[in-house]
Design a protein around this motif. Structure first.
Motif, PDB file in Angstrom:
ATOM      1  N   ARG A 188       0.831  -1.204   0.000  1.00 51.26           N
ATOM      2  CA  ARG A 188       0.000   0.000   0.000  1.00 51.26           C
ATOM      3  C   ARG A 188       0.866   1.255   0.000  1.00 51.26           C
ATOM      4  O   ARG A 188       0.585   2.211  -0.730  1.00 51.26           O
ATOM      5  CB  ARG A 188      -0.904  -0.024   1.240  1.00 51.26           C
ATOM      6  CG  ARG A 188      -1.725   1.239   1.451  1.00 51.26           C
ATOM      7  CD  ARG A 188      -2.688   1.491   0.333  1.00 51.26           C
ATOM      8  NE  ARG A 188      -3.502   2.665   0.590  1.00 51.26           N
ATOM      9  CZ  ARG A 188      -4.299   3.223  -0.321  1.00 51.26           C
ATOM     10  NH1 ARG A 188      -4.385   2.695  -1.530  1.00 51.26           N
ATOM     11  NH2 ARG A 188      -5.013   4.291  -0.010  1.00 51.26           N
ATOM     12  N   ARG A 189       1.930   1.256   0.802  1.00 45.90           N
ATOM     13  CA  ARG A 189       2.839   2.397   0.824  1.00 45.90           C
ATOM     14  C   ARG A 189       3.497   2.593  -0.540  1.00 45.90           C
ATOM     15  O   ARG A 189       3.682   3.727  -0.999  1.00 45.90           O
ATOM     16  CB  ARG A 189       3.904   2.183   1.898  1.00 45.90           C
ATOM     17  CG  ARG A 189       3.396   2.267   3.317  1.00 45.90           C
ATOM     18  CD  ARG A 189       3.068   3.690   3.674  1.00 45.90           C
ATOM     19  NE  ARG A 189       4.202   4.570   3.441  1.00 45.90           N
ATOM     20  CZ  ARG A 189       4.116   5.886   3.387  1.00 45.90           C
ATOM     21  NH1 ARG A 189       2.946   6.480   3.527  1.00 45.90           N
ATOM     22  NH2 ARG A 189       5.197   6.627   3.168  1.00 45.90           N
ATOM     23  N   LEU A 190       3.858   1.507  -1.189  1.00 49.39           N
ATOM     24  CA  LEU A 190       4.468   1.581  -2.514  1.00 49.39           C
ATOM     25  C   LEU A 190       3.527   2.242  -3.517  1.00 49.39           C
ATOM     26  O   LEU A 190       3.939   3.095  -4.319  1.00 49.39           O
ATOM     27  CB  LEU A 190       4.841   0.167  -2.989  1.00 49.39           C
ATOM     28  CG  LEU A 190       5.273   0.016  -4.453  1.00 49.39           C
ATOM     29  CD1 LEU A 190       6.534   0.824  -4.725  1.00 49.39           C
ATOM     30  CD2 LEU A 190       5.504  -1.448  -4.782  1.00 49.39           C
ATOM     31  N   LYS A 191       2.251   1.886  -3.482  1.00 49.51           N
ATOM     32  CA  LYS A 191       1.282   2.474  -4.403  1.00 49.51           C
ATOM     33  C   LYS A 191       1.104   3.965  -4.134  1.00 49.51           C
ATOM     34  O   LYS A 191       0.986   4.769  -5.074  1.00 49.51           O
ATOM     35  CB  LYS A 191      -0.058   1.746  -4.275  1.00 49.51           C
ATOM     36  CG  LYS A 191      -0.025   0.306  -4.782  1.00 49.51           C
ATOM     37  CD  LYS A 191      -1.379  -0.369  -4.627  1.00 49.51           C
ATOM     38  CE  LYS A 191      -1.349  -1.801  -5.147  1.00 49.51           C
ATOM     39  NZ  LYS A 191      -2.663  -2.488  -4.975  1.00 49.51           N
ATOM     40  N   LEU A 192       1.085   4.358  -2.864  1.00 49.65           N
ATOM     41  CA  LEU A 192       0.933   5.775  -2.531  1.00 49.65           C
ATOM     42  C   LEU A 192       2.140   6.588  -2.989  1.00 49.65           C
ATOM     43  O   LEU A 192       1.982   7.685  -3.554  1.00 49.65           O
ATOM     44  CB  LEU A 192       0.734   5.938  -1.017  1.00 49.65           C
ATOM     45  CG  LEU A 192      -0.580   5.387  -0.438  1.00 49.65           C
ATOM     46  CD1 LEU A 192      -0.590   5.531   1.081  1.00 49.65           C
ATOM     47  CD2 LEU A 192      -1.775   6.109  -1.049  1.00 49.65           C
ATOM     48  N   ILE A 193       3.336   6.061  -2.753  1.00 48.12           N
ATOM     49  CA  ILE A 193       4.545   6.778  -3.170  1.00 48.12           C
ATOM     50  C   ILE A 193       4.619   6.861  -4.685  1.00 48.12           C
ATOM     51  O   ILE A 193       4.986   7.910  -5.252  1.00 48.12           O
ATOM     52  CB  ILE A 193       5.789   6.090  -2.593  1.00 48.12           C
ATOM     53  CG1 ILE A 193       5.814   6.219  -1.069  1.00 48.12           C
ATOM     54  CG2 ILE A 193       7.071   6.684  -3.186  1.00 48.12           C
ATOM     55  CD1 ILE A 193       6.930   5.454  -0.403  1.00 48.12           C
TER      56      ILE A 193
END
Length: 245
Positions: A188-193
């Motif tokens: 999820r963090r990867l998608k946001l970044i």
């Protein structure tokens, strides 16, 4: 044969312990990576949009982080386009297409960097319960063999060995749960970044488009009372008038 079953169960438990160590090591590393990256991105974006012009923004070389690297590759692409003749395939693109291409490539590099370790977390989360079940199967076989040898099927004889055999399944589940939770969180963090980098790249292209996809230093401001250098054949002033050679 009973000793072989015992060794298989022990190897299974050691494998699960190794999985657990790898999982928590990756969790700590990825957590530190994302914390630092968030701070770096916030600091750079704040400074970037506070710059008075594009030339000053291009000189922010001390900053690190994913967003800073995307901006740096964008500015470097524009500088190379000015310095390199368009006589090969690498520089045959127009400036906008060339800039968008390099920004997209840099964003993909940042994504690959953030994806490191996620495949291991996903693999451990998917396989740890089955590894534990594998140990449980051989543990139950060993327990049943011991029950047969004792020639008794009372609860006192059955409960102990079967309970010990089920420990491997419990450990497998305990290893898998943190792996799955960490994988989902960091994905999820990867998608946001990635979304933030895409937004920044879009804004960057729009910003440099206004400057004609060129980076130039702004002209120096002449302060009040400062003598402006003479141009052409203008010489020194005499009694408030220009004297031409």
């Amino acid at each position: 044969m009973s000793e072989l079953y015992q060794h298989i169960v022990e190897w299974t438990l050691w494998a699960l312990i190794a999985f657990s160590i790898i999982t928590w090591t990756l969790i700590v590393i990825k957590a530190v990576q994302h914390i630092l990256l968030s701070r770096q991105n916030r600091s750079f974006i704040k400074t970037f949009w506070s710059a008075p012009d594009l030339y000053e923004a291009a000189s922010l070389e001390k900053y690190v982080g994913a967003t800073a690297r995307v901006a740096a590759i964008g500015f470097q692409t524009l500088r190379n386009a000015d310095a390199s003749p368009a006589n090969d395939l690498e520089h045959s693109w127009d400036r906008q297409d060339l800039l968008e291409r390099h920004l997209r490539q840099q964003i993909q590099k940042e994504r690959r960097s953030l994806e490191n370790g996620l495949a291991i977390l996903a693999s451990i989360g998917n396989t740890a319960p089955f590894v534990g079940l594998f140990g449980t199967v051989f543990g139950i076989i060993q327990a049943l063999t011991a029950i047969t040898a004792s020639k008794s099927a009372s609860i006192e004889v059955v409960a102990g060995p079967i309970g010990e055999a089920l420990i491997a399944t419990g450990i497998g589940i305990a290893v898998a749960v943190p792996s799955v939770l960490a994988y989902n969180f960091f994905l999820r963090r990867l998608k946001l970044i990635s979304a933030d980098l895409d937004d920044f790249a879009t804004d960057f292209v729009s910003l440099v488009q206004k400057a004609g996809f060129r980076i130039k230093a702004t002209a120096p401001v002449i302060k009040a009372g400062q003598v402006q250098p003479a141009r052409g054949d203008a010489g020194k002033t005499e009694n408030g008038k220009e004297v031409f050679a």
